[in-house]
Write a protein that holds these residues in place. Structure first.
Motif, mmCIF file in Angstrom:
data_model
loop_
_atom_site.group_PDB
_atom_site.id
_atom_site.type_symbol
_atom_site.label_atom_id
_atom_site.label_comp_id
_atom_site.label_asym_id
_atom_site.label_seq_id
_atom_site.Cartn_x
_atom_site.Cartn_y
_atom_site.Cartn_z
ATOM 1 N N UNK A 9 0.820 -1.213 0.000
ATOM 2 C CA UNK A 9 0.000 0.000 0.000
ATOM 3 C C UNK A 9 0.854 1.263 0.000
ATOM 4 N N UNK A 10 2.168 1.140 0.104
ATOM 5 C CA UNK A 10 3.056 2.308 0.147
ATOM 6 C C UNK A 10 3.455 2.733 -1.263
ATOM 7 N N UNK A 11 3.616 4.041 -1.428
ATOM 8 C CA UNK A 11 4.043 4.613 -2.707
ATOM 9 C C UNK A 11 5.210 5.562 -2.462
ATOM 10 N N UNK A 53 -1.072 3.321 2.593
ATOM 11 C CA UNK A 53 -2.512 3.134 2.746
ATOM 12 C C UNK A 53 -3.272 4.161 1.920
ATOM 13 N N UNK A 54 -4.180 4.889 2.545
ATOM 14 C CA UNK A 54 -4.972 5.867 1.815
ATOM 15 C C UNK A 54 -4.151 7.136 1.623
ATOM 16 N N UNK A 55 -3.710 7.365 0.399
ATOM 17 C CA UNK A 55 -2.961 8.579 0.103
ATOM 18 C C UNK A 55 -3.888 9.775 0.248
ATOM 19 N N UNK A 56 -3.390 10.822 0.895
ATOM 20 C CA UNK A 56 -4.199 12.016 1.105
ATOM 21 C C UNK A 56 -3.551 13.199 0.403
ATOM 22 N N UNK A 107 0.069 13.377 3.692
ATOM 23 C CA UNK A 107 0.292 12.352 4.706
ATOM 24 C C UNK A 107 1.537 11.487 4.473
ATOM 25 N N UNK A 108 2.707 12.110 4.285
ATOM 26 C CA UNK A 108 3.913 11.285 4.135
ATOM 27 C C UNK A 108 4.259 10.597 5.450
#
Length: 195
Positions: free
Chosen positions: A67-69, A93-96, A107-108
């Motif tokens: 889930x990480x980018x 997870x959920x990138x913001x 959200x890094x």
């Protein structure tokens, strides 16, 4: 990138965030924005580029949490009093993002800065204090481009950070927040230090 130039682009009056976005989005170069002031980003050295590429490839390949980018130096990150372009940022997870255009990450979990002579004091001082205000940030990593040296700051509590120091090519840095291990010799692959 070898980050901020010491010359302000627009010193006569403070910009609003909207004015900054309009200016930065139309510009051929990127700008960081602190308390209404605009700072141009300069080009990077050969070592800086080699380190950035190695870090990007090794982080992408090493992160076991799918889930990480990993975002390289063109992803803008929101800080409390402005916007910056870290050399690398990792979010999971959920990138913001700040808005629907998806160009400002909020959200890094990990931020990496490659130090240069012109930005080292800022990256260690004020910029680190800005980054510490990001509630999701768990690790801040400083990488020297002039010698084998990596400093890893790890958030233990809201206002408590620990530091690990690496300066041997055989050492492995564990980035616990994204479950990744990086060998320093991989980070510095192809880099030639001045004698």
């Amino acid at each position: 990138m070898d980050k901020k130039m010491n010359v302000q682009v627009q010193p006569q009056s403070k910009m609003t965030p909207d004015e900054y976005f309009e200016f930065d989005n139309k510009s051929d170069i990127r700008h960081e924005f602190f308390d209404g002031e605009l700072f141009a980003m300069t080009g990077a050295t050969k070592n800086h580029n080699l380190i950035n590429t190695s870090l990007t490839v090794n982080l992408v390949n090493g992160i076991t949490n799918s889930t990480c980018r990993v975002f390289s130096n063109d992803m803008r990150v929101k800080i409390e009093n402005g916007y910056v372009y870290p050399d690398l940022a990792v979010a999971c997870s959920d990138l913001e993002f700040e808005s629907n255009d998806l160009d400002t990450l909020t959200n890094p979990i990990v931020i990496v800065e490659i130090l240069s002579n012109s930005t080292e004091a800022f990256d260690r001082g004020d910029k680190f204090s800005y980054y510490r205000m990001i509630p999701t940030l768990k690790e801040y990593i400083l990488v020297s481009q002039n010698k084998c040296r990596v400093e890893q700051f790890i958030r233990k509590e809201k206002k408590m950070w620990s530091m690990l120091y690496y300066e041997d090519m055989a050492q492995i840095m564990k980035i616990e927040s994204v479950n990744c291990e990086l060998l320093l010799s991989d980070i510095y692959k192809w880099v030639e230090f001045n004698k």
